[in-house]
Design a protein around this motif. Sequence first.
Motif, PDB file in Angstrom:
ATOM      1  N   ALA A  57      -6.137   8.013  -4.882  1.00 45.16           N
ATOM      2  CA  ALA A  57      -4.844   7.609  -4.340  1.00 45.16           C
ATOM      3  C   ALA A  57      -4.192   6.593  -5.277  1.00 45.16           C
ATOM      4  O   ALA A  57      -4.844   5.650  -5.728  1.00 45.16           O
ATOM      5  CB  ALA A  57      -5.018   7.003  -2.958  1.00 45.16           C
ATOM      6  N   GLY A  84       0.808  -1.219   0.000  1.00 46.41           N
ATOM      7  CA  GLY A  84       0.000   0.000   0.000  1.00 46.41           C
ATOM      8  C   GLY A  84       0.841   1.268   0.000  1.00 46.41           C
ATOM      9  O   GLY A  84       0.420   2.289   0.543  1.00 46.41           O
ATOM     10  N   GLN A  85       2.002   1.217  -0.640  1.00 49.96           N
ATOM     11  CA  GLN A  85       2.902   2.375  -0.686  1.00 49.96           C
ATOM     12  C   GLN A  85       2.319   3.470  -1.572  1.00 49.96           C
ATOM     13  O   GLN A  85       2.050   3.257  -2.749  1.00 49.96           O
ATOM     14  CB  GLN A  85       4.262   1.951  -1.226  1.00 49.96           C
ATOM     15  N   SER A  86       2.131   4.649  -0.998  1.00 48.63           N
ATOM     16  CA  SER A  86       1.614   5.790  -1.759  1.00 48.63           C
ATOM     17  C   SER A  86       2.684   6.339  -2.692  1.00 48.63           C
ATOM     18  O   SER A  86       3.836   6.519  -2.291  1.00 48.63           O
ATOM     19  CB  SER A  86       1.164   6.890  -0.802  1.00 48.63           C
ATOM     20  N   THR A 134      -1.269  11.237  -5.786  1.00 49.87           N
ATOM     21  CA  THR A 134      -2.720  11.398  -5.879  1.00 49.87           C
ATOM     22  C   THR A 134      -3.047  11.897  -7.275  1.00 49.87           C
ATOM     23  O   THR A 134      -2.398  12.833  -7.779  1.00 49.87           O
ATOM     24  CB  THR A 134      -3.227  12.407  -4.826  1.00 49.87           C
ATOM     25  N   THR A 171      -1.270   3.835  -5.398  1.00 48.84           N
ATOM     26  CA  THR A 171      -0.430   3.061  -4.487  1.00 48.84           C
ATOM     27  C   THR A 171       0.099   1.811  -5.194  1.00 48.84           C
ATOM     28  O   THR A 171      -0.399   1.438  -6.254  1.00 48.84           O
ATOM     29  CB  THR A 171      -1.209   2.629  -3.233  1.00 48.84           C
ATOM     30  N   TRP A 172       1.081   1.187  -4.573  1.00 50.06           N
ATOM     31  CA  TRP A 172       1.580  -0.085  -5.102  1.00 50.06           C
ATOM     32  C   TRP A 172       1.999  -0.998  -3.972  1.00 50.06           C
ATOM     33  O   TRP A 172       2.322  -0.555  -2.878  1.00 50.06           O
ATOM     34  CB  TRP A 172       2.697   0.126  -6.105  1.00 50.06           C
ATOM     35  N   THR A 173       1.984  -2.289  -4.259  1.00 51.25           N
ATOM     36  CA  THR A 173       2.409  -3.335  -3.338  1.00 51.25           C
ATOM     37  C   THR A 173       3.334  -4.263  -4.104  1.00 51.25           C
ATOM     38  O   THR A 173       3.041  -4.607  -5.252  1.00 51.25           O
ATOM     39  CB  THR A 173       1.186  -4.111  -2.800  1.00 51.25           C
TER      40      THR A 173
END
Length: 197
Positions: free
Chosen positions: A157, A92-94, A97, A159-161
């Motif tokens: 938002a 859940g790394q931002s 936006t 985000t990436w994982t």
Amino acid sequence: MSNAVYPELPGLAFGVRRRPIWSTQADRAVTGREFRSSLMAYPDYEFLLTYEFLRATPAWQELQQVEGFFNARRGSWDSFLWRDPDDYTVSGQSIGTGTGAQTVFTMLRTRGGFAEPVMDFMSAPAVYVGGVLQGVATYSIASGLITFNAPPANGAAVTWTGTYYRRVRFLRDELEFEKFLSDLWSAGKVELKLVKS
């Protein structure tokens, strides 16, 4: 620049040393007042790996793996990929936006509140816009930048994982191994330095 991955071996000691390094220019005026300028946006890193044992038997060949990998890189000449055992995954790394117009974002990972770019991935990251997983055909990733085919919606938002490597090189052109028992060796100083792409 090699995409070879440094071997992960069981003899690695628990204590991996990490050293972030910055570059600051300090100037002093005739009045004695000091002015400082930071010359880097992100730190360099040096890492020290210590191997308590490297087996050299035909069944294991751990010593041969490390020595062969070092020689294939010609010491400090070529870079390679390394999985830092303490810094290789995010969830859940931002990375920003959506504005409704922006299509390019920098792939980042945050550690202790400080964000740094991520360039090399262990596998394809999962990318989310507004909490919705995006199909791999909706974006491309190159040189640490993700480019969406269509801009993420305003306020969404992004985000990436996933998991990632560090691009490093050997700090020195020599590597020392010590034999302490039959077919058992140690390596006290395998030093790595971060390479910025």
